[in-house]
Design an enzyme around this catalytic site. Structure first.
Site, short mmCIF file in Angstrom:
data_model
loop_
_atom_site.label_atom_id
_atom_site.label_comp_id
_atom_site.label_asym_id
_atom_site.label_seq_id
_atom_site.Cartn_x
_atom_site.Cartn_y
_atom_site.Cartn_z
N GLU A 48 0.10 -9.42 -37.21
CA GLU A 48 -0.39 -9.79 -38.21
C GLU A 48 0.84 -10.97 -38.11
OE1 GLU A 48 -0.64 -6.53 -41.32
OE2 GLU A 48 1.14 -7.74 -42.10
N HIS A 95 -7.33 7.05 -16.51
CA HIS A 95 -8.27 7.64 -16.71
C HIS A 95 -9.61 7.41 -17.77
CE1 HIS A 95 -6.84 9.93 -13.62
NE2 HIS A 95 -5.82 9.84 -14.01
N LYS A 132 -9.63 -6.41 -49.22
CA LYS A 132 -8.62 -6.49 -50.43
C LYS A 132 -9.92 -6.91 -51.93
CE LYS A 132 -4.06 -5.38 -48.80
NZ LYS A 132 -2.23 -6.33 -49.96
#
Ligand code: PA5
Length: 428
Positions: free
Chosen positions: A283, A304, A417
């Site tokens: 961010e 793995h 948003k």
């Protein structure tokens, strides 16, 4: 302490390259500490350990009160109002904290998503428990935690009636936002997120410290660690500063086209710390078409699954290995003489085997063209958590300024948003 090891890096970065980037690191250091750069009104975290003595006492007392009131603490928050507390709790008390919490409440985090099953499961878990809420939101209006708080507030009021008030604790802006308004209206006990501290830099404020105090963590030791880191990394010279050595190395590698940094760790209790680190760097740096993409792997588990890619896939990676040098416990592989082919490990400690796996993996990945920065952390305790939090926050501020971006804003977060509110019919 955090020690920077360059034995798996020196074949990729020369001392001359480090010296060449020094002026940029010095400029970034001065910009940050003189508070002259973009976002300078969000640099309060630089001082957070300082002057917190009185506040620490109150946080510790309220934490004890919460621990005495409930057996289940629900922490509501998202992003920077969530990751620090959870990362620190698992770093210090281990990822199985809830299974071993004795005398302190189990801690559950919610408000991090909008998944109904998650919330309903937690509500059901809370029905026959003694519950407190700790609600964290700087803006006070973030959708995920606000929705979770409305649901849990109703649950608490139905369960406890008027006594719900003494079981709800809030951490928010001093004056602004609907959480502050609700706090005042209902009389909840509350702490302030300093105005000049952004969410992802808030772990050393009440945001991280109150849930930790309730879980019985020594928050003064956390602040002690942060203070030690602050003192250790006051000098802008990369030669004397492992934090800036890290910031310099990742910028040099990025300029060479290594655009993904993978935080690797060999202790699963660091998984949430890596999530916190991902938010911190992602961010702060990912803007204006720039930035290193932060990823994480838990080794040896992910050897793995993702090990193939790291060894052999697209060569745009470098790894930063967070290595804990002193585990709290150890266990030796038993002597047995059976047919499982493991006799070469008989009597060897698991920590030794784990550390050897780490060295071997670094060697192999370097052979595959992936530079490895090793950061050694002494222990997973409160002191080292504070130290590591400050180390990475400082490295992030200096890295982002070296990259040429404002580390302290997050304009891109608004886009989803806006679209979500439009689709949900939020009034303009
Ligand atoms: O780092 C940040 O600023 C964000 O991750 C915020 O912490 C997050 O969006 C939550 O915001 P708030 O604390 O206002 O609810």
């Amino acid at each position: 302490m955090i020690k920077f090891r360059n034995d798996y890096l020196k074949s990729f970065i020369t001392e001359a390259e480090i010296a060449a980037i020094q002026p940029e690191i010095t400029t970034a250091h001065n910009t940050l500490h003189n508070r002259t750069g973009p976002g300078n009104d969000f640099t309060g975290w630089l001082d957070l350990p300082k002057g917190m003595e009185a506040q620490l006492e109150r946080i510790a007392q309220v934490g004890q009160r919460i621990a005495g009131l409930c057996d289940t603490l629900i922490v509501i928050g998202v992003g920077g109002s969530y990751l620090g507390a959870r990362a620190a709790l698992e770093f210090i008390r281990g990822k199985n904290y809830n299974a071993f919490a004795e005398g302190t409440p189990t801690v559950h985090f919610v408000g991090t998503d909008l998944c109904p099953d998650t919330i309903v499961d937690l509500l059901n878990l809370c029905r026959d428990k003694s519950v407190c809420l700790c609600v964290v939101s700087k803006s006070g209006g973030t959708t995920e935690p606000a929705v979770a708080f409305r649901i849990f507030r109703q649950f608490m009021e139905e369960k406890y009636g008027a006594a719900a008030t003494e079981r709800i604790y809030t951490i928010t802006d001093e004056k602004n936002g609907s959480l502050r308004a609700l706090t005042t209206q209902r009389g909840y006990t509350s702490f302030v997120i300093p105005g000049d501290v952004g969410g992802r830099f808030s772990v050393l404020s009440p945001v991280g410290l109150l849930p930790l105090a309730a879980a019985g963590v020594d928050i003064k030791a956390i602040i002690g660690g942060a203070q030690a880191a602050k003192a250790d990394f006051a000098d802008a010279s990369i030669q004397n500063n492992d934090c800036y050595r890290y910031a310099a190395a990742r910028n040099i590698l990025y300029r060479r086209g290594l655009t993904t940094e993978i935080m690797a760790f060999y202790d699963p209790s660091l998984a949430m710390f890596a999530e916190w680190w991902k938010q911190l760097f992602g961010e702060s740096e990912g803007k204006g078409g720039q930035g290193i993409f932060p990823a994480s792997v838990c080794f040896t588990t992910d050897l793995h699954s993702l090990g193939q890619y790291v060894q052999d896939g697209k060569r745009n990676l470098f790894e930063t290995v967070l290595s804990v040098t002193q585990p709290f416990t150890d266990i030796a592989v038993p002597h047995e003489g059976g047919g499982d082919g493991l006799d070469f490990l008989s009597g060897k400690s698991l920590h030794h085997i784990n550390t050897t796996a780490m060295e071997a993996t670094a060697e192999a990945h370097v052979g595959g063209g992936v530079p490895n920065i090793i950061l050694e952390v002494g222990k997973r305790d409160a002191y080292h958590l504070g130290y590591a939090a400050y180390f990475f926050q400082l490295a992030c501020g200096v890295s982002a300024y070296t990259l040429g971006v404002n580390p302290f804003d997050q304009p891109g977060v608004e886009e989803y948003k806006k679209a979500m509110f439009r689709l949900l019919g939020k009034p303009e």
